[in-house]
Write an enzyme that holds these catalytic residues in place. Structure first.
Site, PDB file in Angstrom:
ATOM      1  N   ARG A  59       2.226   0.895  10.255  1.00  0.00           N
ATOM      2  CA  ARG A  59       1.733   1.260   8.919  1.00  0.00           C
ATOM      3  C   ARG A  59       2.890   1.185   7.922  1.00  0.00           C
ATOM      4  O   ARG A  59       3.669   2.118   7.777  1.00  0.00           O
ATOM      5  CB  ARG A  59       1.118   2.658   8.947  1.00  0.00           C
ATOM      6  N   ARG A 110       0.845  -1.202   0.000  1.00  0.00           N
ATOM      7  CA  ARG A 110       0.000   0.000   0.000  1.00  0.00           C
ATOM      8  C   ARG A 110       0.874   1.243   0.000  1.00  0.00           C
ATOM      9  O   ARG A 110       1.851   1.331   0.738  1.00  0.00           O
ATOM     10  CB  ARG A 110      -0.936   0.009   1.211  1.00  0.00           C
ATOM     11  N   GLU A 137      -6.554  -0.955  15.506  1.00  0.00           N
ATOM     12  CA  GLU A 137      -7.156  -1.879  14.548  1.00  0.00           C
ATOM     13  C   GLU A 137      -6.174  -2.958  14.116  1.00  0.00           C
ATOM     14  O   GLU A 137      -5.019  -2.686  13.792  1.00  0.00           O
ATOM     15  CB  GLU A 137      -7.622  -1.104  13.311  1.00  0.00           C
ATOM     16  N   ARG A 152       0.837  -6.285  12.465  1.00  0.00           N
ATOM     17  CA  ARG A 152       0.202  -5.663  13.631  1.00  0.00           C
ATOM     18  C   ARG A 152       0.037  -6.677  14.771  1.00  0.00           C
ATOM     19  O   ARG A 152       0.078  -6.301  15.942  1.00  0.00           O
ATOM     20  CB  ARG A 152      -1.142  -5.047  13.237  1.00  0.00           C
ATOM     21  N   SER A 157     -10.318  -5.963   9.905  1.00  0.00           N
ATOM     22  CA  SER A 157     -11.555  -5.334   9.450  1.00  0.00           C
ATOM     23  C   SER A 157     -12.306  -6.364   8.636  1.00  0.00           C
ATOM     24  O   SER A 157     -11.760  -6.910   7.671  1.00  0.00           O
ATOM     25  CB  SER A 157     -11.224  -4.102   8.602  1.00  0.00           C
TER      26      SER A 157
END
Length: 425
Positions: free
Chosen positions: A276, A261, A348, A390, A351
């Site tokens: 991230r 990403r 988070e 994560r 999801s």
């Protein structure tokens, strides 16, 4: 993608649903464009019908010896042949304009999704586990990790910001986490293991709603392929254009892949640490189901993701996202947020979204219900089971010891070759 028939029949309901997402009414403009397209399509059909009719009448006129009428009809047919290409081109252009407009409108939220502008309106629906009581100040992973092999400097040297080089024990721990997730989702949750490409074409990105609106969030190669931002793209698009046998549903697929990403919309966010990254691993879950089964499948998928956190004994909370915080293609989303003691907050880690027929309509993926002649669009769902990097962060922070070592969670011991703790060399 939205169903134009639904918008024609329910313009107010469509606009009301968009308003819940904070968007202005759009049905009037869409329906005006649709009316223009349909008008041109009608004119084109009428011209085709008249051309066919006139062509037949030429033979009849010739049979009667009426050469003047035959010549007149030939002239009419020639004129129609000249007119039709222009009408066909206009119809194609209007169809493409309508498709382009519909392609950038987000999915409509389900009725039970809470309304709100941002994450502050999200609804916590469950909290599992109790944060560990430390007898020393817990450290953040970015402070704890470098001594254990989390090498931010070499990652930045090789590739720039938001890349990390993992070494030794911590690299093995990340591998163990990914393998544990994959093994659990296949052996216990009933997902089929897949190993899909991480480079895909435009069609796969478009079908899973990553294009055209979010092109800047992904990396594209010089030959036009895309590095997947999530294995959702490869797994979901694997049924693109298919009519699936009713008996084959539900389809449940999982893959442990690298993901990429650009983080174009995350400037300044989480620049420190391993949260991230431009490149990361994720165990993805994808389901393709009958419409009537998607709500239950959403709960099942979320539970499969939760099972990893529970097995690792990582405290977390389950959050129902509000309309303003939900992803573009989702009609309902649960986030799982893991407790990070070093940051003293929940972050988070998964999801899980029900997209309804939104992606299936973009991909033209249908099924034929048993006993019916017609087909219907399937529903697609996707979720993280989990984001490996994560989860590594969560293990480092929750299992840290006062001396800087990190205990290995019990369920990971079979993957660690006898290593029970990570310690500085």
């Amino acid at each position: 993608m939205h169903d134009i028939k639904f918008i024609r029949e329910n313009p107010q309901a469509f606009d009301t649903a968009l308003a819940r997402r904070g968007l202005e009414p759009q049905s009037s403009a869409i329906l005006a464009l649709d009316a223009d397209r349909r008008q041109v399509a009608t004119r084109m059909q009428e011209a085709q019908n008249r051309r066919n009719e006139a062509s037949k009448l030429i033979g009849a006129a010739m049979g009667k010896g009426d050469k003047d009428e035959a010549e007149r009809l030939k002239g009419e047919v020639a004129s129609l042949k000249d007119t039709l290409p222009a009408l066909e081109a206009e119809e194609r252009a209007l169809t493409q304009r309508l498709t382009d407009v519909l392609a950038i409108i987000p999915n409509l939220p389900l009725a039970d999704v809470p309304e709100g502008a941002d994450e502050h309106a999200n609804l916590e629906v469950l909290r599992w586990g109790s944060p560990r009581a430390f007898n020393f100040p817990p450290r953040e992973h970015a402070d704890l990790g470098p001594a254990l092999g989390l090498d931010f400097e070499t990652g930045a040297l090789l590739s720039g910001a938001r890349f990390t080089f993992l070494r030794g024990q911590i690299a093995r721990l990340e591998r163990a986490l990914g393998q544990f997730m994959l093994d659990t989702q296949t052996s216990e949750a009933g997902y089929t293991e897949c190993n899909p490409p991480v480079l895909v074409r435009d069609e796969a990105m478009y079908g899973t709603d990553k294009l055209p609106k979010f092109a800047e969030d992904s990396f594209q190669t010089t030959d036009g392929r895309w590095l997947i931002p999530t294995a959702e793209v490869s797994l979901t698009a694997s049924v693109m254009g298919q009519i699936i046998d009713d008996a084959a549903l539900p389809l449940r697929m999982t893959a442990l892949t690298l993901c990429f990403r650009s983080e174009a919309g995350a400037a300044g966010k989480d620049t420190r640490g391993f949260i991230r990254q431009h490149q990361f691993e994720k165990c993805e879950l994808v389901s393709v189901v009958r419409p009537e089964d998607s709500a239950a499948e959403h709960e099942r998928m979320t539970a499969a993701a939760e099972s990893i956190l529970q097995a690792l004994d990582l405290p977390y909370r389950k959050v129902l996202l509000c309309t303003g915080d939900m992803g573009f293609g989702a009609q309902k989303t649960y986030d799982l947020e893991v407790w990070l003691p070093g940051q003293d907050t929940y972050r988070e880690i998964s999801s899980c979204s029900n997209c309804g027929p939104f992606q299936a309509r973009r991909m033209n993926t249908r099924y034929r219900p048993e006993g019916q002649k017609g087909t219907e669009f399937v529903h697609t769902l996707n979720g993280s089971g989990l984001a490996v990097g994560r989860t590594l962060v969560a293990v480092l922070e929750n299992y840290q010891q006062e001396d800087g070592s990190v205990a290995v969670p019990t369920v990971l011991l079979p993957y660690m070759g006898g290593l029970t703790a990570l310690a500085a060399a």
